[in-house]
Design a protein around this motif. Structure first.
Motif, short mmCIF file in Angstrom:
data_model
loop_
_atom_site.label_atom_id
_atom_site.label_comp_id
_atom_site.label_asym_id
_atom_site.label_seq_id
_atom_site.Cartn_x
_atom_site.Cartn_y
_atom_site.Cartn_z
N SER A 148 -7.41 -3.36 0.04
CA SER A 148 -8.63 -2.70 0.51
C SER A 148 -8.99 -3.27 1.87
O SER A 148 -8.83 -4.47 2.12
CB SER A 148 -9.79 -2.93 -0.46
OG SER A 148 -9.62 -2.18 -1.63
N SER A 162 -8.51 2.14 0.78
CA SER A 162 -7.89 1.39 -0.30
C SER A 162 -6.55 2.04 -0.65
O SER A 162 -6.39 3.26 -0.54
CB SER A 162 -8.79 1.36 -1.54
OG SER A 162 -9.94 0.60 -1.31
N SER A 198 -9.45 3.77 -5.84
CA SER A 198 -9.71 3.89 -4.39
C SER A 198 -11.10 4.44 -4.10
O SER A 198 -11.28 5.50 -3.49
CB SER A 198 -8.65 4.79 -3.73
OG SER A 198 -7.37 4.24 -3.91
N THR A 200 -14.34 4.46 -1.98
CA THR A 200 -14.78 4.07 -0.63
C THR A 200 -16.16 4.65 -0.36
O THR A 200 -16.54 5.68 -0.90
CB THR A 200 -13.79 4.58 0.44
OG1 THR A 200 -13.72 6.01 0.37
CG2 THR A 200 -12.41 3.98 0.24
N ALA A 209 -14.91 -0.72 0.36
CA ALA A 209 -13.73 -0.15 -0.27
C ALA A 209 -13.36 -0.98 -1.49
O ALA A 209 -13.37 -2.21 -1.44
CB ALA A 209 -12.56 -0.12 0.71
N ALA A 211 -10.25 -1.07 -4.45
CA ALA A 211 -8.97 -0.49 -4.84
C ALA A 211 -9.03 0.03 -6.27
O ALA A 211 -8.62 1.16 -6.55
CB ALA A 211 -7.86 -1.52 -4.68
#
Length: 322
Positions: A148, A162, A198, A200, A209, A211
């Motif tokens: 990230s 990410s 992911s 964000t 961000a 992951a």
């Protein structure tokens, strides 16, 4: 006649000098309309990163209590970095208080950097296994690599990204993740895990961000553990951009009865140290006990004294010659 001839120029000279002094007086005795101090560079940005964070409640089988498991690995704030690859904790009532391994990885790094124009957070995790209390042999999740990054530059739109690379296994089951989507994994007799991939988020000045974020609800019934519920976060990065700044700007001085400009939301004060009256930082005035016009008043007084002395000398010379 000669005396009158010489006295007239002396009087005219004195009058001319006085006129010049009086004409110059108002200019010299008035503070300048504007005065800038400071560089206006703005406040410094912020950045942070963490490889793993847990916010779990562990309910014990033989007690009516819930033991919180709140831990983090390589959580840093700028400027800093960390590279520990394992996280172990102890929980009262779980496996007789023995150390419990939450995370083991080949690579686990987090870094946060800040400059006057840029702030960046970065988290990286590779070949990692996450375990829960009560499930020592079965991994909550296994990942090949997740990263990230959050970048915030002054004057630009922040960026958050990410990446999840390679296979992902949840509670022993390989799962196919959808970018930006949600995946639910259910294992009978063990529990349920919901994954957000992911995630964000950006604003005009911030970025974040993540992951992987796992919402966990499992019932291992092992090692005196009845239930584990909460959230596990993998590879998170955040940043806040430095505030915009620039060259000093001239601010018009306000008369004593005029209200200071409050457009900045700071009751008339500004980040550059410029004040509404006189243009000098308040601290300087408090230290000296004077005002911003003091040098000009002194200069005007000296000029008036010099002009008077010159006129007096010319008058005496004229009388002596007469």
């Amino acid at each position: 006649m000669n005396s009158n001839t010489f006295r007239m120029p002396a009087r005219r000279t004195a009058a001319l000098a006085a006129a010049v002094a009086l004409a110059a007086g108002p200019v010299l005795l008035t503070a300048p309309a504007a005065h800038a101090t400071g560089t206006g560079s703005g406040a410094q940005g912020q950045a942070g990163a963490v490889v793993l964070r847990t916010g779990l409640d562990v309910n014990l089988l033989n007690k009516t209590v819930s033991v919180p498991l709140k831990a983090s690995l390589n959580e840093v704030k700028a400027p800093a970095s960390a590279r520990k690859t394992a996280l172990s904790v102890r929980l009262d009532g779980v496996d007789q208080g023995k150390p419990f391994s939450v995370l083991r990885a080949d690579v686990a790094t987090a870094s946060a950097t800040v400059t006057p124009t840029r702030a960046e957070g970065f988290a990286n995790l590779a070949k990692a296994r996450v375990h829960l209390p009560g499930l020592p042999l079965l991994s909550l999740i296994e990942v090949e690599k997740v990263t990230s990054k959050a970048v915030c530059e002054k004057g630009r739109q922040p960026v958050a990204e990410s990446n999840v690379l390679g296979h992902v296994t949840v509670l022993g089951k390989k799962v196919k993740l959808t970018a930006g989507g949600r995946t639910k994994v259910t294992v009978p007799g063990v529990g349920e895990v919901t994954l957000d991939l992911s995630r964000t988020r950006t604003t005009s000045t911030t970025a974040a961000a993540t992951a992987l974020e796992l919402k966990v609800s499992v019932n291992p019934l092992n090692l005196n553990v009845a239930e584990v519920e909460g959230v596990v976060t993998l590879a998170e990065a955040t940043c806040t951009a430095p505030r915009p700044g620039g060259k000093p700007t001239e601010q018009p001085s306000a008369p004593p009865s005029q209200e200071p400009d409050d457009a900045s939301g700071t009751n008339g004060s500004r980040d550059t140290g410029i004040t509404a009256q006189g243009g000098e930082p308040t601290a300087n005035l408090a230290e000296t006990g004077g005002s911003s016009a003091t040098p000009y008043v002194t200069g005007g007084a000296l000029l008036l004294v010099g002009a008077g002395a010159g006129a007096l000398a010319l008058n005496r010379r004229a009388r002596a010659r007469g």
